[in-house]
Structures are given as C-alpha cells and as structure tokens.
Design a protein around this motif. Structure first.
Motif, PDB file in Angstrom:
ATOM      1  N   CYS A 114       0.807  -1.342  -0.306  1.00 15.94           N
ATOM      2  CA  CYS A 114      -0.368  -0.096   0.047  1.00 15.94           C
ATOM      3  C   CYS A 114       0.500   1.314  -0.042  1.00 15.94           C
ATOM      4  N   PRO A 115      -0.127   2.595  -0.806  1.00 18.05           N
ATOM      5  CA  PRO A 115       0.761   3.494  -0.530  1.00 18.05           C
ATOM      6  C   PRO A 115       1.548   3.874   0.658  1.00 18.05           C
ATOM      7  N   GLU A 116       2.875   4.760   0.764  1.00 18.31           N
ATOM      8  CA  GLU A 116       2.941   5.236   2.167  1.00 18.31           C
ATOM      9  C   GLU A 116       1.511   6.642   2.485  1.00 18.31           C
ATOM     10  N   GLY A 117       0.846   6.032   3.309  1.00 14.67           N
ATOM     11  CA  GLY A 117       0.390   7.247   4.477  1.00 14.67           C
ATOM     12  C   GLY A 117      -0.621   7.060   3.234  1.00 14.67           C
ATOM     13  N   ALA A 118      -0.848   5.878   2.874  1.00 10.84           N
ATOM     14  CA  ALA A 118      -3.067   6.097   1.709  1.00 10.84           C
ATOM     15  C   ALA A 118      -3.708   5.084   3.947  1.00 10.84           C
ATOM     16  N   GLY A 119      -3.827   5.433   4.398  1.00 13.37           N
ATOM     17  CA  GLY A 119      -4.417   4.037   5.254  1.00 13.37           C
ATOM     18  C   GLY A 119      -4.853   2.827   4.852  1.00 13.37           C
ATOM     19  N   GLY A 120      -3.522   2.423   3.869  1.00 12.71           N
ATOM     20  CA  GLY A 120      -4.229   0.865   4.058  1.00 12.71           C
ATOM     21  C   GLY A 120      -4.421   0.359   2.709  1.00 12.71           C
ATOM     22  N   TYR A 121      -5.198   1.990   1.780  1.00 15.20           N
ATOM     23  CA  TYR A 121      -5.462   1.526   0.386  1.00 15.20           C
ATOM     24  C   TYR A 121      -4.615   1.788  -1.052  1.00 15.20           C
ATOM     25  N   GLY A 122      -4.891   0.903  -1.898  1.00 11.28           N
ATOM     26  CA  GLY A 122      -4.731   1.416  -3.441  1.00 11.28           C
ATOM     27  C   GLY A 122      -3.317   0.858  -3.144  1.00 11.28           C
ATOM     28  N   GLY A 123      -3.389  -0.387  -2.732  1.00 12.61           N
ATOM     29  CA  GLY A 123      -2.559  -1.949  -3.100  1.00 12.61           C
ATOM     30  C   GLY A 123      -2.530  -2.417  -3.595  1.00 12.61           C
ATOM     31  N   SER A 124      -1.711  -3.057  -4.000  1.00 13.18           N
ATOM     32  CA  SER A 124      -1.352  -4.414  -5.387  1.00 13.18           C
ATOM     33  C   SER A 124      -0.366  -4.678  -4.819  1.00 13.18           C
ATOM     34  N   TYR A 125      -0.350  -6.385  -5.835  1.00 19.24           N
ATOM     35  CA  TYR A 125       0.864  -7.595  -5.665  1.00 19.24           C
ATOM     36  C   TYR A 125       1.027  -8.046  -6.718  1.00 19.24           C
ATOM     37  N   GLY A 184      -8.184  -6.582   5.116  1.00 18.10           N
ATOM     38  CA  GLY A 184      -9.913  -5.738   4.730  1.00 18.10           C
ATOM     39  C   GLY A 184      -9.760  -5.572   3.388  1.00 18.10           C
ATOM     40  N   TRP A 185      -9.150  -5.534   2.228  1.00 24.10           N
ATOM     41  CA  TRP A 185      -9.380  -5.298   1.477  1.00 24.10           C
ATOM     42  C   TRP A 185     -10.051  -6.459   0.615  1.00 24.10           C
ATOM     43  N   LYS A 186     -11.353  -5.119  -0.601  1.00 27.92           N
ATOM     44  CA  LYS A 186     -12.110  -6.451  -1.561  1.00 27.92           C
ATOM     45  C   LYS A 186     -10.883  -6.338  -2.034  1.00 27.92           C
ATOM     46  N   VAL A 187     -11.596  -7.007  -3.195  1.00 27.37           N
ATOM     47  CA  VAL A 187      -9.420  -7.546  -3.840  1.00 27.37           C
ATOM     48  C   VAL A 187     -10.169  -7.895  -5.116  1.00 27.37           C
TER      49      VAL A 187
END
Length: 144
Positions: free
Chosen positions: A25-36, A65-68
C-alpha cells in the motif's frame, strides 16, 4: 470447485502474503490502494499448489480488509502470473496519496515502455522484487 481453505499450502501462502500486501500500500494511504503481483515459473507455481496460490492470495488480501480483484494465468511468457489488487473505494482523506502513487506507477511503466532517455522513475515494489519477497516469505512460513 473444491475449497482449498484448509490446504496447509494455502494457509502458508496466505500467512506469508499478509505483510507483503500491507507493505504494497502507498505510504500515508491508510492501507488503501495496494496491489501485488508475482511471476513464477510454471513448474514452481504447480509445486506450490497451482490454483491454491490464487486462493491464498484472495484469502490473504481479505485479512487486511481489502476488497480484491485477483487474477491468475498459467503459461504466459513470464510463466505463471498472479496479481491481487485492492478495489475498495478510497476515502477522501487518502485519495490524493493513492492517486499520486498510481500516477507514479503509470509514469514509471510508460517510461520503461517508451524507452525514454535518462533514468526511469523509481518504481516502488517492482514485480521482480515482489516475486523475490514472495518466494522468501513462503519458504520462511513453510519452515516455521
């Protein structure tokens, strides 16, 4: 389709993926917007359990808690490709950070494709690095 949730390999991969997904997840994004994404040799993916690899990715992505959206292909020119992307709506307070991270990834990818002169922008979490991290994490979790 059979459930692989109780397969020990699936649980090992899910356990190994959770911290990797959080770090994506991007730094400072509260755990949102990640991908792997990982690219494995086809034989390596089969050795890990094949479809369980995709199931583990989905299971692991739900833990933070991701919706993926999860994709997986066997037999690509890169071998087996598996990707997990957080598709939750990003709260307004984190939207600028997530959008900037997406723009940075797109710029790095386009610079690479277009072969722009000069140094390409640094891309946080390249697929090669993610694949190496994934291999190490799964090996470590399997030996624990």
């Amino acid at each position: 389709m059979a459930s692989y949730a109780k397969d020990p390999r699936c649980n090992v991969m899910a356990e190994a993926l959770v911290p990797l997904l959080r770090r994506a997840c991007p730094e400072g994004a509260g755990g949102y917007g990640g991908s792997y994404q990982v690219n494995l040799e086809d034989e390596e993916a089969v050795g890990l359990g094949g479809v369980e690899l995709i199931r583990a990715a989905r299971k692991a992505a739900r833990q933070p808690g991701w919706k993926v959206t999860t994709i997986g292909w066997i037999g690509t020119r890169f071998g087996t490709t598996v990707a997990v992307q957080d598709t939750r709506d990003v709260p307004e307070e984190f939207r600028a950070v997530v959008d900037a991270a997406m723009e940075e990834r797109m710029s790095a990818a386009l610079a690479k494709v277009w072969g722009e002169p000069g140094e390409a922008p640094v891309q946080r979490g390249s697929v090669t690095l993610m694949t190496q991290e994934f291999r190490a994490a799964v090996a470590s979790a399997a030996n624990a």
